[in-house]
Design a protein around this motif. Structure first.
Motif, short mmCIF file in Angstrom:
data_model
loop_
_atom_site.label_atom_id
_atom_site.label_comp_id
_atom_site.label_asym_id
_atom_site.label_seq_id
_atom_site.Cartn_x
_atom_site.Cartn_y
_atom_site.Cartn_z
N SER A 176 0.83 -1.20 0.00
CA SER A 176 0.00 0.00 0.00
C SER A 176 0.87 1.25 0.00
O SER A 176 2.09 1.18 0.16
N ALA A 177 0.20 2.40 -0.13
CA ALA A 177 0.93 3.67 -0.16
C ALA A 177 1.65 3.95 1.16
O ALA A 177 2.67 4.63 1.18
N ASP A 178 1.12 3.43 2.28
CA ASP A 178 1.75 3.66 3.57
C ASP A 178 2.61 2.49 4.03
O ASP A 178 2.88 2.32 5.22
N ARG A 195 -0.28 0.49 -4.65
CA ARG A 195 0.73 1.38 -4.05
C ARG A 195 0.28 2.83 -3.99
O ARG A 195 0.84 3.64 -3.25
N GLY A 203 -3.73 4.24 0.53
CA GLY A 203 -3.42 3.85 1.90
C GLY A 203 -4.16 2.58 2.29
O GLY A 203 -5.23 2.26 1.76
N TYR A 204 -3.63 1.87 3.28
CA TYR A 204 -4.19 0.55 3.63
C TYR A 204 -5.61 0.66 4.20
O TYR A 204 -6.46 -0.19 3.93
#
Length: 522
Positions: free
Chosen positions: A155-157, A212, A215-216
């Protein structure tokens, strides 16, 4: 009883396999001594070797993984044979050794003359690869996805996660919500859906890029709306080892003693009703059948849908009508079983199953806990139908843990398996499904042996998660020094190798099926 094959290396004994076998036997109430053979209860000797009757020169877990195809199947996601960094073959052999020994102890109570049980780590590995070996050796031209790559996603985070979607609609909705084009999403569905049978999952890069970018927490919300499940990948195992099944006694005086043996195998005379799907439950039923039990599968009208998944094989007198084609993978896990087609949603179907249970020794199921009571298959109802019944339940291990790869992620097993320098990632070889099936069968046999000893009914529970934790306690074996054993890269060639001929029997079209891994000696 056949000993270690001529020419096999007689070096260090399979320590992990022996320790697993001894631990499970002791936890089952059986006294175990040490020595060249495991002395069991003063009645039996259990021999655990690397090669057994196979003509392979093996002296370590790494040797077995290389020679028997484990590195090859595990390495499909990496594009080359890769060590599986847990002692998968040794743990499987240890569970099988305990299973065979418990079955022999039960048989001795009924008059059998068993004195020795033998299992090899190599045969444990081959049994674990049953469906891959059958698919590779089957006739026909069933094309399969291939290529490196696969989940988990990031994910992004910075959260790594596994995604499970059992229906195409959920898969499509999830990725479209993240902005991926429908044609790209569709291109990824076949390899994703087939990964349980192919150990390969090459997905479009656009899917990983879309994950990606989000956010999760938002990914979790989208997944919930679309009916798919996300599982965060643990950075390390929180729990390792432990007893992989739980055994509980039924009411006093409810036990049913077994009948004298009247056929081949230490479970001769035992009848098992199996209500399972996918890999874990069918593998458990297959092990019980290999030990001599009569296993009857309950399937929906028209048969299990997995019967039709290519590549296909034809087995006269086997699954379904004589000569009918059946999936090679399905046959590898269900060969030798009888079938009752019944719709469990209908009163007539449930009545047919109740009638079948009236003559059974074991009910083996992998039904969701929320469904069993409504189907009349909970432990209490089943015990009333058949006093003394062994009630064996195989589960995932918790909410969202109904399949292999989420269990690998949640348990921390995926963190142990990743090659150096890579983030945690599960193996696409279904190690939890396979070992979960072996553990379930072992628990069922332990329950049968306990029933004979105590005269009381038994209930046994096992899970994919308990199997994963057992593997987490045996990390590192695939990297152990080997003896320069040649790397198997072709499963079809492996089954034709005369050195491993003792491990297989073949269908009419050359499809290879793994024999029972035990040698029982009087």
């Amino acid at each position: 009883m056949t000993g270690v094959a001529a020419g096999a290396v007689l070096g260090a004994r399979p320590r992990v396999a022996r320790e697993v076998a001894a631990g499970l036997l002791r936890a089952s109430g059986v006294a175990v001594g040490e020595g060249e053979l495991l002395e069991v209860g003063g009645e039996l000797a259990c021999r655990v070797s690397w090669s057994g009757p196979l003509g392979l020169r093996l002296d370590s877990e790494a040797d077995v993984q290389a020679a028997c195809g484990v590195m090859h199947v595990h390495g499909r996601r990496y594009g080359a044979p890769t060590p599986l960094r847990v002692d998968f073959a040794s743990v499987a052999a240890g569970v099988l050794a305990a299973t065979g020994t418990l079955a022999a102890l039960r048989a001795r109570r009924l008059g059998a003359a068993y004195r020795e049980v033998g299992v090899s780590v190599a045969q444990g590995a081959l049994l674990g690869l049953s469906q891959y070996l059958a698919a590779a050796s089957a006739g026909g031209d069933g094309a399969e996805p291939s290529g490196a790559g696969g989940p988990p996603f990031g994910s992004a985070d910075g959260v790594w996660f596994e995604l499970e979607a059992l229906e195409a609609d959920g898969w499509l909705r999830f990725w479209c919500e993240l902005g991926v084009e429908r044609r790209v999403v569709g291109r990824g569905w076949l390899p994703f859906q087939a990964r349980y049978g192919t150990a390969s999952c090459p997905l479009p890069e656009q899917l990983f890029a879309a994950a990606r970018a989000v956010g999760y927490r938002r990914l979790l919300r989208v997944a919930a709306e679309c009916g798919v499940e996300l599982t965060e990948v643990a950075g390390r195992p929180a729990v390792v080892g432990g007893m992989p099944w739980q055994l509980r006694a039924g009411a006093p005086g409810a036990g049913r003693r077994g009948e004298p043996l009247d056929g081949e195998g230490p479970l001769s005379g035992v009848t098992v009703v199996e209500i399972t799907r996918r890999v874990q439950g069918p593998m458990a039923g297959r092990v019980l059948a290999l030990l001599g039990a009569t296993v009857v599968r309950v399937e929906p009208p028209g048969g299990d849908p997995l019967r039709g998944v290519p590549p296909m094989t034809a087995e006269p007198g086997g699954e379904g009508a004589a000569g009918a084609a059946v999936s090679a993978r399905f046959a590898a896990l269900n060969r030798g079983k009888g079938v009752l087609e019944a719709d469990l949603r209908s009163p007539e179907g449930r009545a047919a199953v109740r009638e079948l249970l009236g003559g059974a020794d074991v009910l083996l199921h992998s039904l969701a806990p929320a469904k069993v009571a409504g189907l009349g298959l909970d432990a209490g109802t089943a015990a009333a139908l058949r006093p003394g019944l062994v009630y064996a339940q195989a589960s995932g291990g918790g909410p969202g843990l109904s399949t292999d790869y989420p269990v690998q992620a949640h348990s921390g097993l995926a963190a142990l398996l990743a090659p150096d320098g890579l983030p945690p990632r599960p193996t696409l070889l279904t190690v939890c499904d396979v070992l979960g099936g072996l553990v379930c069968a072992a628990g069922a046999v332990a329950a049968l042996e306990t029933r004979e000893r105590t005269g009381r009914a038994q209930r046994v529970e096992s899970s994919l998660l308990s199997a994963a934790r057992l593997l987490c306690g045996a990390a590192g074996g695939g990297d152990s020094p080997g003896g320069g054993v040649e790397v198997c890269t072709d499963l079809a060639a492996l089954v034709r190798d005369p050195r491993v001929a003792a491990a297989f029997e073949f269908g009419a079209d050359g499809c290879a099926f793994v024999r029972g891994p035990w040698e029982f000696g009087a």
